[in-house]
Design a protein around this motif. Sequence first.
Motif, short mmCIF file in Angstrom:
data_model
loop_
_atom_site.label_atom_id
_atom_site.label_comp_id
_atom_site.label_asym_id
_atom_site.label_seq_id
_atom_site.Cartn_x
_atom_site.Cartn_y
_atom_site.Cartn_z
N TYR A 9 0.86 -1.72 -0.35
CA TYR A 9 0.19 0.04 0.25
C TYR A 9 0.81 1.28 0.35
CZ TYR A 9 -4.20 -3.22 0.99
OH TYR A 9 -4.69 -4.31 1.21
N ASP A 10 1.37 1.43 0.58
CA ASP A 10 2.75 2.41 0.67
C ASP A 10 3.32 2.59 -0.80
OD1 ASP A 10 3.09 3.03 3.65
OD2 ASP A 10 4.07 1.54 3.96
N ILE A 11 3.77 1.54 -1.69
CA ILE A 11 4.09 1.50 -3.09
C ILE A 11 3.40 1.90 -3.95
CG2 ILE A 11 5.18 0.21 -4.84
CD1 ILE A 11 6.68 -1.25 -2.29
N LEU A 12 2.49 1.74 -3.97
CA LEU A 12 0.57 1.80 -3.82
C LEU A 12 1.04 3.70 -4.48
CD1 LEU A 12 -1.17 1.95 -6.13
CD2 LEU A 12 -2.70 1.34 -3.87
N GLY A 13 0.64 4.03 -3.29
CA GLY A 13 0.56 5.00 -2.61
C GLY A 13 1.91 6.28 -2.93
N ILE A 14 3.04 6.31 -2.93
CA ILE A 14 3.69 6.60 -3.75
C ILE A 14 3.80 7.01 -4.56
CG2 ILE A 14 6.78 6.52 -3.51
CD1 ILE A 14 6.27 5.20 -1.05
N SER A 15 3.57 5.76 -5.48
CA SER A 15 3.61 5.32 -6.84
C SER A 15 2.45 6.86 -7.40
CB SER A 15 3.42 4.91 -7.68
OG SER A 15 2.81 3.64 -7.39
N SER A 16 1.31 6.40 -6.71
CA SER A 16 -0.11 6.92 -7.38
C SER A 16 0.76 8.94 -7.37
CB SER A 16 -1.15 7.12 -6.52
OG SER A 16 -2.16 7.85 -7.18
N ALA A 17 0.93 9.16 -5.83
CA ALA A 17 0.88 10.63 -5.99
C ALA A 17 2.14 11.19 -6.70
CB ALA A 17 1.34 10.65 -4.34
N SER A 18 3.16 10.44 -6.81
CA SER A 18 3.93 10.87 -7.71
C SER A 18 3.79 10.94 -9.32
CB SER A 18 6.03 9.44 -7.53
OG SER A 18 5.35 9.80 -6.25
N VAL A 19 3.18 10.54 -9.43
CA VAL A 19 2.60 10.32 -10.78
C VAL A 19 1.61 11.29 -11.49
CG1 VAL A 19 2.04 9.12 -12.79
CG2 VAL A 19 3.07 7.75 -11.89
N CYS A 20 0.16 11.57 -9.91
CA CYS A 20 -0.04 12.98 -9.55
C CYS A 20 0.66 13.81 -9.75
CB CYS A 20 -0.85 12.40 -9.03
SG CYS A 20 -2.12 13.10 -8.72
N LEU A 21 1.80 13.93 -8.76
CA LEU A 21 2.64 15.23 -9.54
C LEU A 21 2.94 15.76 -10.27
CD1 LEU A 21 3.70 17.85 -6.85
CD2 LEU A 21 5.36 16.29 -6.43
N VAL A 22 3.73 14.45 -11.03
CA VAL A 22 4.15 14.97 -12.54
C VAL A 22 3.61 15.43 -13.62
CG1 VAL A 22 5.61 13.75 -14.61
CG2 VAL A 22 6.39 13.47 -11.51
N HIS A 23 2.22 14.24 -13.47
CA HIS A 23 0.51 15.11 -14.10
C HIS A 23 0.82 16.43 -13.77
CE1 HIS A 23 -2.84 15.11 -15.79
NE2 HIS A 23 -3.60 15.65 -14.63
N CYS A 24 0.60 16.89 -12.61
CA CYS A 24 0.01 18.38 -11.86
C CYS A 24 1.19 19.60 -12.42
CB CYS A 24 -0.68 18.24 -10.84
SG CYS A 24 -1.87 17.55 -10.77
N LEU A 25 2.56 18.80 -12.91
CA LEU A 25 3.41 19.68 -12.89
C LEU A 25 3.65 20.22 -14.06
CD1 LEU A 25 5.90 19.19 -10.86
CD2 LEU A 25 4.66 21.04 -10.15
N ILE A 26 3.61 18.99 -14.98
CA ILE A 26 4.28 18.74 -16.84
C ILE A 26 2.62 19.49 -17.38
CG2 ILE A 26 4.83 17.23 -18.31
CD1 ILE A 26 7.10 18.44 -16.42
N PHE A 27 1.28 18.85 -16.77
CA PHE A 27 0.09 19.10 -17.80
C PHE A 27 0.29 20.72 -17.96
CE2 PHE A 27 -3.86 19.90 -19.35
CZ PHE A 27 -3.71 18.78 -20.37
#
Length: 114
Positions: A9-27
């Motif tokens: 669950y931690d790995i799922l949370g870290i990866s989801s939050a990281s992908v979301c953060l990259v999405h919010c910064l790059i888009f």
Amino acid sequence: MKKITTSIYDILGISSASVCLVHCLIFPMLTILPLGLNHNPYIDLAFALIGLFAIVKIIKKTNSIISGILIISITLIWISILTEIFLEIHLDLMFIGGVGMVIGHFLNYKSHKK
């Protein structure tokens, strides 16, 4: 066995939050280019649902400081998403919540390594 499932669950949370953060910064940078891309807050909502699932599983088994970081972070993310969907106002709380989610999941993951 509990350490392994919590780590998932931690790995799922870290990866989801990281992908979301990259999405919010790059888009926002991609919308400058004439590619016809529009921002869709429902993509952010999908990331928030994955993060909420991971947080609900984690906060039952972790200390109060990490739980507080995760709850505050997901609250900031949900406020930002719902404001954008219903009021069409973009808030920068998403970035603060995303960084907090990555930090909270990382701290929780590290606490299980000990």
